[in-house]
Design a protein around this motif. Structure first.
Motif, PDB file in Angstrom:
ATOM      1  N   ARG A   1       0.779  -1.378   0.052  1.00 40.83           N
ATOM      2  CA  ARG A   1       0.041   0.111   0.132  1.00 40.83           C
ATOM      3  C   ARG A   1       0.861   1.066   0.001  1.00 40.83           C
ATOM      4  N   ARG A   2       1.956   1.557   0.796  1.00 39.53           N
ATOM      5  CA  ARG A   2       2.734   2.398   0.839  1.00 39.53           C
ATOM      6  C   ARG A   2       3.490   2.580  -0.469  1.00 39.53           C
ATOM      7  N   LYS A   3       3.913   1.513  -1.013  1.00 35.04           N
ATOM      8  CA  LYS A   3       4.694   1.734  -2.408  1.00 35.04           C
ATOM      9  C   LYS A   3       3.572   2.418  -3.416  1.00 35.04           C
ATOM     10  N   ARG A   4       2.402   2.018  -3.492  1.00 34.54           N
ATOM     11  CA  ARG A   4       1.538   2.170  -4.211  1.00 34.54           C
ATOM     12  C   ARG A   4       1.108   3.918  -4.020  1.00 34.54           C
ATOM     13  N   LEU A   5       1.256   4.196  -2.768  1.00 33.12           N
ATOM     14  CA  LEU A   5       0.924   5.649  -2.540  1.00 33.12           C
ATOM     15  C   LEU A   5       2.379   6.485  -2.841  1.00 33.12           C
ATOM     16  N   ASN A   6       3.312   5.825  -2.835  1.00 34.59           N
ATOM     17  CA  ASN A   6       4.592   6.709  -3.274  1.00 34.59           C
ATOM     18  C   ASN A   6       4.603   7.013  -4.741  1.00 34.59           C
ATOM     19  N   LYS A   7       4.234   5.931  -5.610  1.00 36.05           N
ATOM     20  CA  LYS A   7       3.792   6.281  -6.957  1.00 36.05           C
ATOM     21  C   LYS A   7       2.990   7.209  -7.148  1.00 36.05           C
ATOM     22  N   LEU A   8       1.839   7.068  -6.412  1.00 35.40           N
ATOM     23  CA  LEU A   8       0.859   8.026  -6.597  1.00 35.40           C
ATOM     24  C   LEU A   8       1.181   9.435  -6.326  1.00 35.40           C
ATOM     25  N   ASP A   9       1.878   9.591  -5.152  1.00 37.80           N
ATOM     26  CA  ASP A   9       2.411  10.900  -4.934  1.00 37.80           C
ATOM     27  C   ASP A   9       3.264  11.350  -5.925  1.00 37.80           C
ATOM     28  N   LYS A  10       4.483  10.518  -6.617  1.00 37.26           N
ATOM     29  CA  LYS A  10       5.127  11.174  -7.699  1.00 37.26           C
ATOM     30  C   LYS A  10       4.298  11.453  -8.858  1.00 37.26           C
ATOM     31  N   LEU A  11       3.174  11.043  -8.875  1.00 39.83           N
ATOM     32  CA  LEU A  11       2.517  11.153 -10.319  1.00 39.83           C
ATOM     33  C   LEU A  11       1.604  12.318  -9.911  1.00 39.83           C
ATOM     34  N   VAL A  12       1.045  12.767  -9.136  1.00 39.49           N
ATOM     35  CA  VAL A  12       0.395  13.853  -8.836  1.00 39.49           C
ATOM     36  C   VAL A  12       0.646  14.852  -7.891  1.00 39.49           C
ATOM     37  N   GLY A  13       1.777  14.593  -7.282  1.00 39.69           N
ATOM     38  CA  GLY A  13       2.391  15.535  -6.240  1.00 39.69           C
ATOM     39  C   GLY A  13       1.667  15.108  -4.814  1.00 39.69           C
ATOM     40  N   ASP A  14       2.560  15.573  -3.817  1.00 37.32           N
ATOM     41  CA  ASP A  14       2.332  15.173  -2.369  1.00 37.32           C
ATOM     42  C   ASP A  14       1.015  15.794  -1.980  1.00 37.32           C
ATOM     43  N   GLU A  15       0.590  15.687  -0.608  1.00 33.42           N
ATOM     44  CA  GLU A  15      -0.610  16.113  -0.015  1.00 33.42           C
ATOM     45  C   GLU A  15      -0.744  17.937  -0.131  1.00 33.42           C
ATOM     46  N   MET A  16       0.288  18.556  -0.124  1.00 34.56           N
ATOM     47  CA  MET A  16       0.493  19.884  -0.190  1.00 34.56           C
ATOM     48  C   MET A  16       0.157  20.418  -1.572  1.00 34.56           C
ATOM     49  N   VAL A  17       0.734  19.678  -2.495  1.00 34.90           N
ATOM     50  CA  VAL A  17       0.560  20.162  -3.788  1.00 34.90           C
ATOM     51  C   VAL A  17      -0.912  19.772  -4.177  1.00 34.90           C
ATOM     52  N   ARG A  18      -1.419  18.675  -3.733  1.00 37.47           N
ATOM     53  CA  ARG A  18      -2.862  18.452  -4.106  1.00 37.47           C
ATOM     54  C   ARG A  18      -3.787  19.493  -3.238  1.00 37.47           C
ATOM     55  N   LYS A  19      -3.378  19.929  -2.199  1.00 40.18           N
ATOM     56  CA  LYS A  19      -4.058  20.883  -1.670  1.00 40.18           C
ATOM     57  C   LYS A  19      -4.109  22.376  -2.288  1.00 40.18           C
ATOM     58  N   GLN A  20      -2.936  22.815  -2.634  1.00 36.40           N
ATOM     59  CA  GLN A  20      -2.849  23.766  -3.695  1.00 36.40           C
ATOM     60  C   GLN A  20      -3.814  23.601  -4.766  1.00 36.40           C
ATOM     61  N   ARG A  21      -3.799  22.712  -5.462  1.00 37.00           N
ATOM     62  CA  ARG A  21      -4.592  22.594  -6.739  1.00 37.00           C
ATOM     63  C   ARG A  21      -5.994  22.432  -6.109  1.00 37.00           C
ATOM     64  N   GLU A  22      -6.444  21.899  -5.163  1.00 33.77           N
ATOM     65  CA  GLU A  22      -7.903  22.121  -4.730  1.00 33.77           C
ATOM     66  C   GLU A  22      -8.147  23.629  -4.403  1.00 33.77           C
ATOM     67  N   GLU A  23      -7.268  24.467  -3.913  1.00 32.02           N
ATOM     68  CA  GLU A  23      -7.414  25.789  -3.569  1.00 32.02           C
ATOM     69  C   GLU A  23      -7.589  26.626  -5.095  1.00 32.02           C
ATOM     70  N   LYS A  24      -6.416  26.570  -5.861  1.00 32.36           N
ATOM     71  CA  LYS A  24      -6.772  26.959  -7.278  1.00 32.36           C
ATOM     72  C   LYS A  24      -7.869  26.809  -7.700  1.00 32.36           C
ATOM     73  N   GLU A  25      -8.612  25.541  -7.839  1.00 31.85           N
ATOM     74  CA  GLU A  25      -9.709  25.232  -8.696  1.00 31.85           C
ATOM     75  C   GLU A  25     -10.889  26.102  -7.562  1.00 31.85           C
ATOM     76  N   GLU A  26     -10.865  26.114  -6.367  1.00 27.00           N
ATOM     77  CA  GLU A  26     -11.825  27.097  -5.512  1.00 27.00           C
ATOM     78  C   GLU A  26     -11.839  28.219  -5.841  1.00 27.00           C
ATOM     79  N   HIS A  27     -10.446  29.031  -6.203  1.00 27.14           N
ATOM     80  CA  HIS A  27     -10.257  30.122  -6.659  1.00 27.14           C
ATOM     81  C   HIS A  27     -11.172  30.376  -7.952  1.00 27.14           C
ATOM     82  N   ARG A  28     -10.904  29.571  -8.896  1.00 33.54           N
ATOM     83  CA  ARG A  28     -11.383  29.552 -10.475  1.00 33.54           C
ATOM     84  C   ARG A  28     -12.939  29.723 -10.051  1.00 33.54           C
ATOM     85  N   GLN A  29     -13.573  28.986  -9.109  1.00 39.72           N
ATOM     86  CA  GLN A  29     -15.039  28.886  -9.169  1.00 39.72           C
ATOM     87  C   GLN A  29     -15.596  30.179  -8.412  1.00 39.72           C
TER      88      GLN A  29
END
Length: 614
Positions: free
Chosen positions: A333-361
């Motif tokens: 499970r942790r290996k899969r999580l590391n692969k996914l984090d490399k793919l889309v960014g860590d939790e901070m990057v994902r949070k920034q992406r969500e904030e950007k989408e909220e800003h657009r809205q």
């Protein structure tokens, strides 16, 4: 230009709860009132973001049920494909769009070659042939129909192509696109070689159809690198705009060879493009779409859940075996999580992406206006039919300008040489303007409210209407510059407007209706061209002025309506929020009074008060 060419999002969120019913006619509002209890207003961070939203995949399929969400959408997780292979897929897809997706919109560069080669010259009268006119009336009308049919095809074909893409995947669409491009090229080449074979219009039809089949699936390649989805979408969009330069480069080669590089040879050589795309598709291009950002985020949530390491069947195993298996599951499970984090960014990057989408809205001020309403409800509002009327006018106007720019300025400037200079400037500016403006459009749509974007667009439409009626060389160059800026702005703003106002659930039905209707009305371009050449004796100013005035009227009507409805929506949200806050304060006071009236010893063990406590 096809309406499908500029879409800002591959997926997005729809409000799970509709906003107020201010945007429906009275009768529709009355029917909708039955569900008022389920359509509560909400206000979050001073914006329009709902506490509840649902992620959806964008679709051009008008027949798809609107309930499909990211959970129901299949695909391949990108980390199962090597990085090098995904890079190659992105590069080849962009090149395919560059060489195939929208070459028919380079008609202004191809038209002088068609005239030089005598295409449709047999339609000229004997007197016109004696006078040796460069292009006769019927010939010019037929050449312009050659383009208007192709531009209509590019729009209307988005409906069947979208249907096939959603049901059969990108591989089938691209294979059909290659077949159409081959048919178009062969028919065009034969038409130039066989005097009695009129394959020009049908050949161009297949080139336009093949371009849509290649282009529409290309957006999905952006999911190969989720962290760079926006950049890849911009590159694909820019490649479409750049594809208009294919005929420009051929015209340069045609002139450099002193007309020795004949069109029949060019279209035979162009067969290399569909065959190269075909080989790429059969070898390393994806056979099905990659998973979207929303789907990957769902996989991340599962990978972060440590309780998934424990299975109910573990109770049947010895203690040492239970520990070993749970450890194995945790590591996997942790290996899969590391692969996914490399793919889309860590939790901070994902949070920034969500904030950007909220800003657009929040910045748009219209997000969610008609979400969670049926397509029928949406299509009876001014949000829809004002947009449709404006789009019809602008599509006719833009394609009319592309088809007749040389004739317009030949009349207004009284010089073939000066008109040729404007035409050649346009041939270069059209693809370059679309490519350069793409990143700026993204910033504009993300940070400026939708009413503001609409106002900017309508002002440019009005200015173009004024400049296009001035018979001066400088006005011609200014007109071209404004046109090549307005063209990508208009289509980007309209698709962005549709996703924010109507939502992703009904996008295929609502926007598909606009695409189809606008495309069919675009066939009237031939009649407008005939009217210009007959009733107005070649003077384009009356037609340009009418289209400009009509476009400005409907454009400002749309701006005013959206602005007023945005104000009403915000006012209603603020009133609801104030009522909610007031009710909360009253409830708090009542709770406090009730607590004071309750005995202190209720439900607890306490000592009686001492005298000094009284």
């Amino acid at each position: 230009m096809s309406l499908v060419q500029h879409v800002s999002n591959l997926e997005g969120t729809d409000r799970e709860e509709a906003l107020v019913d201010l945007f429906l006619p009275p009768l529709e509002r009355l029917v909708s009132a039955e569900h008022a209890a389920e359509r509560r207003l909400s206000l979050e961070s001073g914006g329009l973001a709902s506490n509840k939203s649902i992620r959806r995949i964008i679709s051009y399929d008008a027949l798809k049920p609107p309930e499909e969400t990211v959970e129901d959408y299949g695909g391949v997780t990108p980390y199962h494909v090597s990085t090098a292979r995904r890079i190659a897929q992105v590069v080849v897809t962009i090149l395919a769009c560059w060489f195939a997706s929208g070459i028919v919109f380079g008609f202004a560069a191809l038209k002088p070659i068609l005239i030089s080669e005598g295409v449709f010259r047999d339609l000229c009268t004997s007197q016109e042939l004696v006078d040796n006119v460069e292009v006769c009336l019927e010939q010019d009308l037929r050449l312009n129909f050659f383009f208007s049919l192709a531009s209509t095809t590019a729009n209307v074909s988005a409906l069947p192509v979208g249907h096939m893409l959603d049901r059969y995947g990108p591989k089938v669409c691209i294979l059909i696109g290659c077949l159409c491009l081959v048919l178009g090229s062969v028919l065009m080449s034969l038409a130039f070689q066989i005097a009695d074979f009129d394959g020009y219009t049908v050949g161009n039809f297949f080139l336009a159809l093949g371009g849509t089949f290649v282009f529409l699936p290309s957006f999905q390649i952006a999911n190969a690198f989720p962290k760079y989805t926006g950049t890849i979408v911009a590159l694909v969009t820019g490649a479409f705009d750049a594809s208009a330069a294919v005929f420009l480069f051929y015209r340069l080669a045609y002139e450099a060879s002193e007309r020795a590089f004949k069109p029949q040879h060019f279209f035979l050589a162009y067969l290399a493009v569909p065959f190269a795309i075909l080989i790429a598709q059969l070898t390393f291009l994806p056979t099905e779409s990659y998973k979207t950002m929303g789907q990957i985020e769902m996989k991340i949530n599962k990978a972060e859940d440590a309780t998934r390491d424990v299975h109910s069947s573990d109770d049947e195993l010895p203690d040492d075996e239970v520990w070993r298996r749970r450890k194995f599951r945790s590591v996997r499970r942790r290996k899969r999580l590391n692969k996914l984090d490399k793919l889309v960014g860590d939790e901070m990057v994902r949070k920034q992406r969500e904030e950007k989408e909220e800003h657009r809205q929040v910045a748009s001020k219209v997000w969610g206006a008609l979400h969670n309403k049926s397509a029928r409800e949406q299509m009876v509002t001014p949000w829809f039919y004002l947009l449709t009327l404006l789009t019809v006018l602008q599509m006719v106007r833009m394609n009319y300008f592309i088809a007749t720019i040389r004739e317009q300025y030949t009349y207004m400037l009284g010089s073939v040489e000066l008109a040729t200079r404007v035409n050649e400037f346009f041939d270069w500016a059209l693809p370059i303007g679309g490519v350069i403006s793409t990143p700026f459009l993204g910033a504009l749509l993300d940070n400026v409210s939708t009413p503001g974007v609409l106002l900017i667009m309508v002002l440019i439409i009005t200015i173009i209407g004024i400049v296009s009626s001035i018979p001066a060389l400088w006005a011609g160059f200014v007109n071209v510059i404004l046109f090549v800026l307005l063209r990508p702005l208009y289509y980007s703003a309209m698709s962005d407007y549709a996703t924010k106002v109507f939502g992703f659930a009904t996008f295929g039905r609502v926007y598909g209706t606009i695409i189809c209707f606008s495309g069919l009305v675009n066939l009237s371009q031939t009649g407008i061209d005939a009217l210009t050449k007959s009733a107005f004796h070649g003077n384009p100013i009356p037609v340009n002025a009418f289209l400009a005035v009509a476009g400005s009227i409907f454009g400002f009507a749309l701006v005013i309506y959206v602005t007023v409805q945005t104000y009403r929506m915000h006012k209603a949200l603020q009133d609801e929020d104030a009522m909610t806050v007031t009710n909360t304060e009253v409830d708090s006071v009542l709770d406090s009074l009730l607590e004071e009236d309750e005995p202190r010893t209720y439900g607890s063990i306490s000592q009686p008060r001492q005298a000094w406590e009284a």
